[in-house]
Design a protein around this motif. Structure first.
Motif, PDB file in Angstrom:
ATOM      1  N   ALA A 185       0.848  -1.196   0.000  1.00 29.41           N
ATOM      2  CA  ALA A 185       0.000   0.000   0.000  1.00 29.41           C
ATOM      3  C   ALA A 185       0.882   1.243   0.000  1.00 29.41           C
ATOM      4  N   LEU A 186       1.889   1.273   0.851  1.00 32.18           N
ATOM      5  CA  LEU A 186       2.799   2.416   0.903  1.00 32.18           C
ATOM      6  C   LEU A 186       3.530   2.581  -0.421  1.00 32.18           C
ATOM      7  N   ARG A 187       3.957   1.486  -1.010  1.00 31.47           N
ATOM      8  CA  ARG A 187       4.647   1.548  -2.305  1.00 31.47           C
ATOM      9  C   ARG A 187       3.741   2.194  -3.355  1.00 31.47           C
ATOM     10  N   GLY A 188       2.472   1.826  -3.368  1.00 29.96           N
ATOM     11  CA  GLY A 188       1.526   2.411  -4.312  1.00 29.96           C
ATOM     12  C   GLY A 188       1.305   3.893  -4.065  1.00 29.96           C
ATOM     13  N   TRP A 189       1.227   4.287  -2.793  1.00 31.89           N
ATOM     14  CA  TRP A 189       1.045   5.706  -2.451  1.00 31.89           C
ATOM     15  C   TRP A 189       2.245   6.519  -2.907  1.00 31.89           C
ATOM     16  N   ILE A 190       3.444   5.957  -2.721  1.00 27.29           N
ATOM     17  CA  ILE A 190       4.671   6.654  -3.127  1.00 27.29           C
ATOM     18  C   ILE A 190       4.704   6.804  -4.638  1.00 27.29           C
ATOM     19  N   ARG A 191       4.381   5.736  -5.350  1.00 31.14           N
ATOM     20  CA  ARG A 191       4.365   5.806  -6.818  1.00 31.14           C
ATOM     21  C   ARG A 191       3.364   6.840  -7.313  1.00 31.14           C
ATOM     22  N   GLN A 192       2.189   6.882  -6.693  1.00 31.71           N
ATOM     23  CA  GLN A 192       1.174   7.846  -7.109  1.00 31.71           C
ATOM     24  C   GLN A 192       1.637   9.270  -6.819  1.00 31.71           C
ATOM     25  N   ALA A 193       2.276   9.486  -5.680  1.00 30.69           N
ATOM     26  CA  ALA A 193       2.800  10.811  -5.348  1.00 30.69           C
ATOM     27  C   ALA A 193       3.873  11.226  -6.350  1.00 30.69           C
ATOM     28  N   GLU A 194       4.707  10.287  -6.762  1.00 29.28           N
ATOM     29  CA  GLU A 194       5.732  10.588  -7.767  1.00 29.28           C
ATOM     30  C   GLU A 194       5.093  10.938  -9.106  1.00 29.28           C
ATOM     31  N   ALA A 195       4.040  10.233  -9.488  1.00 29.47           N
ATOM     32  CA  ALA A 195       3.334  10.542 -10.736  1.00 29.47           C
ATOM     33  C   ALA A 195       2.694  11.922 -10.654  1.00 29.47           C
ATOM     34  N   ASP A 196       2.081  12.237  -9.526  1.00 28.06           N
ATOM     35  CA  ASP A 196       1.446  13.545  -9.340  1.00 28.06           C
ATOM     36  C   ASP A 196       2.467  14.675  -9.380  1.00 28.06           C
TER      37      ASP A 196
END
Length: 76
Positions: free
Chosen positions: A41-52
């Motif tokens: 879950a944290l990995r996905g949140w980090i990836r989404q923040a990087e995309a944003d």
């Protein structure tokens, strides 16, 4: 209808901020364990923040996802 979120947006933002400001970057498992969230879950949140933030181009930003969802609703 989307499923309810298990973790608050505040926790997600804090977890991502914690990871991104640490130096050197820890393995994702450590901060996830400290916060009591699943490491994937944290990995996905980090990836989404990087995309944003424009740091990744392999996934849609949050705004693009919202726009796509609105267009799909419009077409049904």
């Amino acid at each position: 209808m989307a499923a309810p979120r298990k973790h608050s947006l505040e926790l997600r933002e804090r977890a991502v901020r914690m990871y991104r400001t640490s130096a050197p970057k820890p393995q994702i498992k450590k901060p996830a364990l400290d916060l009591g969230v699943d490491s994937e879950a944290l990995r996905g949140w980090i990836r989404q923040a990087e995309a944003d933030a424009g740091e990744r181009d392999d996934r849609l930003t949050t705004d693009e996802r919202a726009e796509l969802a609105a267009l799909r609703r419009e077409n049904t």
